[in-house]
Design a protein around this motif. Structure first.
Motif, PDB file in Angstrom:
ATOM      1  N   ARG A 308       0.834  -1.266  -0.018  1.00  0.00           N
ATOM      2  CA  ARG A 308      -0.030   0.021  -0.041  1.00  0.00           C
ATOM      3  C   ARG A 308       1.018   1.191   0.232  1.00  0.00           C
ATOM      4  NH1 ARG A 308      -5.343  -0.650   3.839  1.00  0.00           N
ATOM      5  NH2 ARG A 308      -6.285  -2.622   2.708  1.00  0.00           N
ATOM      6  N   TYR A 309       2.010   1.188   0.837  1.00  0.00           N
ATOM      7  CA  TYR A 309       2.656   2.395   0.830  1.00  0.00           C
ATOM      8  C   TYR A 309       3.447   2.655  -0.527  1.00  0.00           C
ATOM      9  CZ  TYR A 309       6.459   5.595   2.834  1.00  0.00           C
ATOM     10  OH  TYR A 309       7.200   6.810   2.923  1.00  0.00           O
ATOM     11  N   GLY A 310       3.939   1.550  -1.046  1.00  0.00           N
ATOM     12  CA  GLY A 310       4.640   1.538  -2.270  1.00  0.00           C
ATOM     13  C   GLY A 310       3.900   2.008  -3.435  1.00  0.00           C
ATOM     14  N   SER A 405       7.327   3.263  15.194  1.00  0.00           N
ATOM     15  CA  SER A 405       6.290   2.393  15.734  1.00  0.00           C
ATOM     16  C   SER A 405       5.022   2.524  15.187  1.00  0.00           C
ATOM     17  CB  SER A 405       6.561   2.317  17.063  1.00  0.00           C
ATOM     18  OG  SER A 405       7.820   2.273  17.675  1.00  0.00           O
ATOM     19  N   GLU A 406       4.538   3.760  14.930  1.00  0.00           N
ATOM     20  CA  GLU A 406       3.319   3.859  14.777  1.00  0.00           C
ATOM     21  C   GLU A 406       2.787   3.082  13.316  1.00  0.00           C
ATOM     22  OE1 GLU A 406       2.908   8.119  14.432  1.00  0.00           O
ATOM     23  OE2 GLU A 406       3.617   8.345  12.491  1.00  0.00           O
ATOM     24  N   ASN A 407       3.787   2.935  12.569  1.00  0.00           N
ATOM     25  CA  ASN A 407       3.592   2.378  11.268  1.00  0.00           C
ATOM     26  C   ASN A 407       3.673   0.970  11.366  1.00  0.00           C
ATOM     27  OD1 ASN A 407       2.882   4.663   9.899  1.00  0.00           O
ATOM     28  ND2 ASN A 407       4.864   5.333   9.679  1.00  0.00           N
ATOM     29  N   LEU A 408       3.747   0.404  12.332  1.00  0.00           N
ATOM     30  CA  LEU A 408       3.458  -1.051  12.892  1.00  0.00           C
ATOM     31  C   LEU A 408       4.271  -2.062  12.318  1.00  0.00           C
ATOM     32  CD1 LEU A 408      -0.418  -1.146  11.655  1.00  0.00           C
ATOM     33  CD2 LEU A 408       0.734  -0.781  14.080  1.00  0.00           C
ATOM     34  N   PHE A 623      -5.720  -3.458  11.596  1.00  0.00           N
ATOM     35  CA  PHE A 623      -4.371  -3.946  11.889  1.00  0.00           C
ATOM     36  C   PHE A 623      -3.348  -3.232  10.508  1.00  0.00           C
ATOM     37  CE2 PHE A 623      -6.759  -7.483  13.805  1.00  0.00           C
ATOM     38  CZ  PHE A 623      -6.410  -7.011  15.120  1.00  0.00           C
ATOM     39  N   LEU A 624      -4.072  -2.617   9.838  1.00  0.00           N
ATOM     40  CA  LEU A 624      -3.335  -1.925   8.705  1.00  0.00           C
ATOM     41  C   LEU A 624      -3.428  -0.224   8.907  1.00  0.00           C
ATOM     42  CD1 LEU A 624      -4.631  -4.108   5.944  1.00  0.00           C
ATOM     43  CD2 LEU A 624      -2.531  -4.203   7.000  1.00  0.00           C
ATOM     44  N   ALA A 625      -3.742   0.293  10.024  1.00  0.00           N
ATOM     45  CA  ALA A 625      -4.125   1.630  10.141  1.00  0.00           C
ATOM     46  C   ALA A 625      -2.775   2.363  10.689  1.00  0.00           C
ATOM     47  CB  ALA A 625      -5.094   1.891  11.368  1.00  0.00           C
ATOM     48  N   ALA A 626      -1.952   2.401   9.869  1.00  0.00           N
ATOM     49  CA  ALA A 626      -0.562   3.159   9.903  1.00  0.00           C
ATOM     50  C   ALA A 626      -0.589   4.464   9.378  1.00  0.00           C
ATOM     51  CB  ALA A 626       0.414   2.104   9.170  1.00  0.00           C
ATOM     52  N   PRO A 627      -0.205   5.564  10.137  1.00  0.00           N
ATOM     53  CA  PRO A 627      -0.476   7.118   9.626  1.00  0.00           C
ATOM     54  C   PRO A 627       0.527   7.028   8.111  1.00  0.00           C
ATOM     55  CG  PRO A 627       0.095   6.734  12.090  1.00  0.00           C
ATOM     56  CD  PRO A 627       0.027   5.301  11.380  1.00  0.00           C
ATOM     57  N   MET A 628       1.429   6.424   7.967  1.00  0.00           N
ATOM     58  CA  MET A 628       2.137   6.598   6.818  1.00  0.00           C
ATOM     59  C   MET A 628       1.105   6.489   5.554  1.00  0.00           C
ATOM     60  SD  MET A 628       4.680   3.317   6.245  1.00  0.00           S
ATOM     61  CE  MET A 628       3.826   1.517   6.424  1.00  0.00           C
ATOM     62  N   LEU A 629      -0.045   5.435   5.778  1.00  0.00           N
ATOM     63  CA  LEU A 629      -0.833   5.401   4.665  1.00  0.00           C
ATOM     64  C   LEU A 629      -1.879   6.257   4.480  1.00  0.00           C
ATOM     65  CD1 LEU A 629      -1.241   1.450   5.042  1.00  0.00           C
ATOM     66  CD2 LEU A 629       0.332   2.798   3.742  1.00  0.00           C
ATOM     67  N   LEU A 630      -1.957   7.397   5.314  1.00  0.00           N
ATOM     68  CA  LEU A 630      -2.705   8.587   5.099  1.00  0.00           C
ATOM     69  C   LEU A 630      -2.008   9.632   4.436  1.00  0.00           C
ATOM     70  CD1 LEU A 630      -4.134   8.308   9.013  1.00  0.00           C
ATOM     71  CD2 LEU A 630      -4.992   7.366   7.064  1.00  0.00           C
ATOM     72  N   GLY A 631      -0.938   9.499   4.012  1.00  0.00           N
ATOM     73  CA  GLY A 631      -0.434  10.533   2.945  1.00  0.00           C
ATOM     74  C   GLY A 631       0.693  11.444   3.604  1.00  0.00           C
TER      75      GLY A 631
ATOM     76  N   THR B 223       6.032  24.804  14.484  1.00  0.00           N
ATOM     77  CA  THR B 223       5.065  23.534  14.990  1.00  0.00           C
ATOM     78  C   THR B 223       6.343  22.272  15.252  1.00  0.00           C
ATOM     79  OG1 THR B 223       3.234  24.435  14.042  1.00  0.00           O
ATOM     80  CG2 THR B 223       3.158  22.269  14.844  1.00  0.00           C
ATOM     81  N   ILE B 224       6.170  21.940  16.145  1.00  0.00           N
ATOM     82  CA  ILE B 224       6.917  20.833  16.668  1.00  0.00           C
ATOM     83  C   ILE B 224       6.215  19.470  17.152  1.00  0.00           C
ATOM     84  CG2 ILE B 224       9.137  19.768  17.849  1.00  0.00           C
ATOM     85  CD1 ILE B 224       9.914  22.802  18.139  1.00  0.00           C
ATOM     86  N   GLU B 225       6.534  18.509  16.218  1.00  0.00           N
ATOM     87  CA  GLU B 225       5.846  17.289  16.745  1.00  0.00           C
ATOM     88  C   GLU B 225       6.950  16.197  17.168  1.00  0.00           C
ATOM     89  OE1 GLU B 225       2.315  15.161  14.497  1.00  0.00           O
ATOM     90  OE2 GLU B 225       2.995  16.881  13.408  1.00  0.00           O
ATOM     91  N   ASP B 226       6.522  15.312  18.157  1.00  0.00           N
ATOM     92  CA  ASP B 226       7.373  14.141  18.523  1.00  0.00           C
ATOM     93  C   ASP B 226       6.948  13.215  17.557  1.00  0.00           C
ATOM     94  OD1 ASP B 226       8.663  12.039  19.675  1.00  0.00           O
ATOM     95  OD2 ASP B 226       8.485  13.259  21.461  1.00  0.00           O
ATOM     96  N   CYS B 227       8.206  12.225  16.836  1.00  0.00           N
ATOM     97  CA  CYS B 227       7.831  11.233  16.068  1.00  0.00           C
ATOM     98  C   CYS B 227       7.447  10.082  16.873  1.00  0.00           C
ATOM     99  CB  CYS B 227       9.009  10.747  15.263  1.00  0.00           C
ATOM    100  SG  CYS B 227       9.494  11.932  13.745  1.00  0.00           S
ATOM    101  N   GLY B 228       7.708   9.945  18.300  1.00  0.00           N
ATOM    102  CA  GLY B 228       7.435   8.926  19.168  1.00  0.00           C
ATOM    103  C   GLY B 228       8.254   7.632  18.973  1.00  0.00           C
ATOM    104  N   ARG B 229       7.625   6.656  19.472  1.00  0.00           N
ATOM    105  CA  ARG B 229       8.688   5.449  19.607  1.00  0.00           C
ATOM    106  C   ARG B 229       8.960   5.021  18.347  1.00  0.00           C
ATOM    107  NH1 ARG B 229       8.768   1.445  23.687  1.00  0.00           N
ATOM    108  NH2 ARG B 229       6.992   2.199  24.868  1.00  0.00           N
ATOM    109  N   LYS B 230      10.156   4.629  18.013  1.00  0.00           N
ATOM    110  CA  LYS B 230      10.790   3.888  16.856  1.00  0.00           C
ATOM    111  C   LYS B 230      11.035   2.704  17.473  1.00  0.00           C
ATOM    112  CE  LYS B 230      13.895   7.115  16.749  1.00  0.00           C
ATOM    113  NZ  LYS B 230      13.743   7.991  18.192  1.00  0.00           N
ATOM    114  N   ALA B 231      11.621   1.814  16.194  1.00  0.00           N
ATOM    115  CA  ALA B 231      11.977   0.519  16.286  1.00  0.00           C
ATOM    116  C   ALA B 231      13.393   0.598  17.408  1.00  0.00           C
ATOM    117  CB  ALA B 231      12.197  -0.141  15.080  1.00  0.00           C
TER     118      ALA B 231
END
Lengths: 631, 631
Positions: A308-310, A405-408, A623-631, B223-231
């Motif tokens: 989806r991202y690609g 992490s938000e992108n799963l 389970f596919l609700a990754a913010p990166m897919l929202l643009g 405007t500053i946002e935190d990317c949050g948790r990462k791998a």
């Protein structure tokens, strides 16, 4: 040759129907329920909160019919082994800590009580196991012995005076290690220990040992440690268990395969300690099958995210000024599409495995049983290595976004990583597969050690001649032909795999013949060939399963598309191992290059269908609700 | 042929001296300091605590001489570029969040001020950057543009009336993304934006923009946002920056390569926007070099952990009853020893790269500069992919123990994972390498896009004939020989790599010749060949560097051992790509099989030296303090 054109657009729903297979109804039910329950993602929970969430979700699962599927109807179960495994697999779409915790409770712990115990255990425990009033552990692995479980150090010594077993960890290597449910929630454990009675060791048996009282206080003599933070799966409370002369009643022995009378007399329907042990282990393959299937579903999720991202991520401009969607780059397709084809292949092989597991009669022959175990071992190794590799590729295909992490994907990577070494280390499992092939299922395995493999082969297999089938001839005939289309000839692909398997196996047998002189040295020098024998065997099983699934597909459009996906799987597998085919005269240099060109061509051809192919997995959208897919 | 025997025992110290190379003194100093400072491992810290710890450790680092090494003596620096990069690399042995945070502050942010700014910026900022009174960010990557940095959307429009630039994010794609130091600590940012003056865009330039006041409150319009948790790398505070018409004085422009007069007139020593941009980027390669080197050191740490574990972990019994140390299994050696040999190879190639970076004169020719950039790009890709693969193998080689955070491999895996896609996506970097080769450094690169590559080649390279050197002849002569020892002939190995590079490059050039008709289509169909051209070129650089290091080694025993390590590297690289050598007639089938046998033989031969080879890295013991090594 007649290669049917792939339709312009294939309905993902038609593919889903093919993928869902024999347990389609159950899969739909679990999907609906996962969507409704809204099991949330644990990305931002600390360990304790995550463990609590997983336990709560486990309790929600316990209120459904799924946990009972694998248990006897007599105790409220469903007597549906295939359905049970399928329902564990489906949990692979979600938080894998929940899948593993469910697997520990109902698959390993509950499964051991059911399959190694007898009526007295079933009557007493199964209902509580299903409804979670009895939370339990499966305490097999020790600090000193993981793969070599036959040599565990924990002892259970029968005391006829008290009619009790004394469960004991005689040294630090005997500490039970990485035990799920041990650090926090478990109350009871199935403990694997060397049974000693009348001063004699009878090999490994399983015992029910309380590890905590109802309040959670460790039982007397039981020391519990927390394994602490892990790379992933932090919603599962893995711990260490050490036993200091813990007494349990004689009835705590799970006595289906071996029993001790009140006076200490040992009896068993199976005479050999080794054989008994491997029969016991063999009954427990459901866990291994479930891990392979869950790894497959985690892989599907990673691919769905990356594809989806690609399809929406653009980078660099075309001559006409439009930025290129990254999945249009051949390099990007190469990262994802052969992996997607292999994911389909493994799905169908897994589906066959689950069906075989479901259908195997209780009076199956040893050969049948061993064949099933080898297939489960091989597919577990393939599925989990494929998961590790593919989820990594998916992460890289999403760049920096894939690292958040938000992108799963980060969680998927971390959680699945251990799958390659738990429920059987993959390397050891491949050896097990090879061993089964070498003995041609004619002899029983005394133990799992490589040494024993070598010794066995040296002693028993010398002089055995493996027959050549017609495969080689077919390969040669087609190899001589100049017809480019032969690459897409399913028969040629399958025969090529079959012929390779025979040849590799023959080579290993030859190498191991001298093992009597120096068993370890000879085995060790051939270990890479032994592992290859396991791999090429599984390769063949997988392609054959995929080919069968395609040919029995009734939807014409789905079938035409799956034919090409199967081609991509077969040809990319051949490409990956083309050095072997070249070395052994099975591919000419020009045909080998044609294989690479064909893989590129298939990537281009399947590119427009990539989205449909991942949508067909019908992964619940949450389970596919990754913010990166929202643009 | 004369192959010197490897001595029974080689002193790791002698190997360390060879590895430490030109900056040996500095390496020793950093090791001592890392050991003394006892930078603790972050395994059990939550994100906020980890960030705080990393900042504190950064302040401790700031009190040493290292941060200043890369800066001008005039401002208290050391003017020692190679030493600066080496000191960043050494941080790769420890918590990688600290390495990355140091890299952001002193390498990227400080480096940009020094290399893109002029005296007014140096005077005002460099001291504060070195001593951490000014914490800063390097804000290049945007949400919509990562690899394609030339097409960033952020604008900096000059307002002659106010003599200010207006920095603005015109759309959501322009948000600066994954910016280190942004979420928590940064006060000032180097922001890359399209400079607009007099209504005309002049391409990407860098501007100093305050993002927070001294108290940490975001500056007006930012405007500053935190990317949050990462791998992983959770000790680094990555964030997002969006600018809403933020005004900065005219002097905020880092004006070494382009300036705007008070009246808005633009001037630059470099006419072409593209060329100017790539010159600017080119000055910033230190970060890329440091990431590659740190990845190499993280890899060493993983191998040291896995090899120590493999030397003490026993599983399965030999015929004599002793349990086998797992590193004695060929399968286990295969997982770790070729990777160890490649780690040595990459170390020496990296050492050469750092030396070249250090020595390049300020008036270097464009060819020299481009060659250095391509080498940095290629080695960064190689080092980081090798890290991902090897740390994964090390984790699997330690089984369940490798999955526990306390045993350090989990953190190494998670932290290094992003290295393959940050500081340049590896795939894009390999294209950059290939492009440099294709244009033979004769033409300047206008931009990085694949399209431009294709168009450029189509227009400029048509008809160019790449000369064949003597390599092919040497390869053929030796290939015809039946002498088994040829495999261990360094000249043969090197010529084989050289010949492959030429052949692949020639093939790519041929494929791209038709690019004028359909630039994107032709480029895309050849993308796998383009990437291969980059890879085989770097393969050659690496082998040549290793060979040079071995031949200049003065300690006879160390040299004899390194000869075999170099053989293992060369032959396992040949084995990995033997399909290509077979397809192109560079290896016969029997020699190809001999390569595999030779790799197995070298694994056995080097097995007794594995411990010395990892001890030679001289990793401070505190970074190897994994409980699994305590038995």
């Amino acid at each position: 040759m007649d290669i049917p054109a792939v339709p312009t657009k294939v309905d993902p729903g038609a593919l889903t129907a093919v993928l869902d297979g024999r347990w389609a109804g159950l899969r739909r039910e679990v999907r609906a329920q996962m969507a409704a329950e809204d099991f949330s993602d644990p990305a931002n929970l600390d360990i304790e909160a995550h463990r609590a969430q997983v336990l709560e979700n486990l309790r929600r699962l316990a209120r459904t019919d799924q946990p009972g599927l694998g248990f006897d109807v007599a105790y409220g179960g469903g007597n549906d082994v295939g359905g049970s495994v399928t329902s564990f697999e489906m949990l692979g779409f979600g938080d894998l800590s929940l899948m593993v915790k469910a697997g520990v409770q109902w698959g390993l712990f509950g499964g051991a009580v059911q399959l190694l115990g007898t009526e007295r255990h079933h009557e007493k425990y199964l209902r509580g196991i299903m409804d979670l009033s009895t939370l339990g552990c499966f305490a097999m692995t020790e600090h000193g012995h993981g793969s070599d479980v036959q040599n565990l150090h924990t002892t259970a010594t029968y005391d006829p005076a008290a009619r009790e077993f004394v469960v004991h960890s005689p040294d630090s290597g005997a500490t039970k290690e990485y035990i799920g449910n041990a650090a926090r929630d478990g109350r009871l454990a199935v403990v694997f220990a060397q049974l000693v009675t009348g001063g004699e060791s009878r090999g490994v048996h399983a015992f029910l040992v309380p590890i905590r009282d109802a309040d959670g206080t460790p039982a007397p003599g039981v020391t519990i440690e927390d394994c602490g933070r892990k790379a992933g799966l932090n919603g599962v409370d893995n711990g260490r268990l050490t036993f200091d002369r813990v007494r349990v009643p004689r009835e705590a022995l799970l006595n289906r395969f071996g029993d001790v009378a009140e006076d200490g007399a040992y009896s068993s329907p199976i005479e050999s300690d080794g054989r008994r042990f491997f029969t016991m282990l063999g009954t427990l393959i459901r866990g291994r099958v479930s891990v392979g299937g869950s790894a497959g579903n985690a892989t599907k999720r990673a691919l769905a995210l990356a594809i989806r991202y690609g399809e929406q991520r653009r980078q660099f401009k075309r001559p006409d000024g439009d930025e290129v969607v990254i999945l249009d780059y051949l390099g990007h397709q190469r990262k994802l599409l052969p992996a997607l084809a292999k994911t389909y292949a493994l799905h169908f092989a897994q589906e066959e495995l689950v069906s075989k597991l479901h259908d195997i009669p209780s009076d199956a022959s040893e050969e049948e049983q061993r064949e099933l175990e080898a297939r489960a071992a091989g597919l577990k190794a393939f599925n989990t290595w494929h998961a590790t590799r593919t989820i990594q590729a998916a992460r890289e295909a999403c760049g920096g976004a894939g690292y958040l992490s938000e992108n799963l994907l980060a969680g998927l990577k971390a959680d699945t990583d251990v799958f390659t070494t738990f429920e059987g280390d993959n390397t050891v499992l491949l050896q097990l597969v090879a061993k089964g092939l070498l003995t041609q299922y004619k002899e029983y395995f005394e133990d799992l050690s490589p040494l024993a493999t070598a010794r066995f082969v040296a002693e028993q297999l010398v002089g055995a001649v493996l027959e050549r089938t017609a495969a080689r001839q077919v390969v040669e005939r087609l190899t001589e032909s100049d017809d480019g289309d032969v690459l897409f000839d399913r028969e040629w692909q399958q025969k090529l795999f079959e012929d390779r398997e025979e040849h590799v196996l023959e080579g290993v047998a030859n190498r191991l013949r001298k093992a009597a002189d120096d068993p370890f040295g000879v085995f060790n020098a051939a270990q890479d060939h032994v592992l290859r024998a396991g791999r090429v065997h599984v390769d063949r099983l997988v392609l054959d399963a995929f080919a069968r699934a395609v040919s029995s597909c009734e939807d014409a459009e789905a079938k035409a598309l799956l034919e090409r996906v199967c081609d991509l799987y077969a040809l990319s597998a051949i490409e990956e191992d083309r050095a072997w085919f070249l070395e052994h005269g099975r591919l000419t240099a020009s045909r080998s290059k044609a294989v690479t060109a064909a893989v590129n061509g298939l990537c281009a051809e399947l590119r427009p269908h990539a989205r449909a192919l991942v949508d067909a997995f019908a992964i619940p959208e949450q389970f596919l609700a990754a913010p990166m897919l929202l643009g």
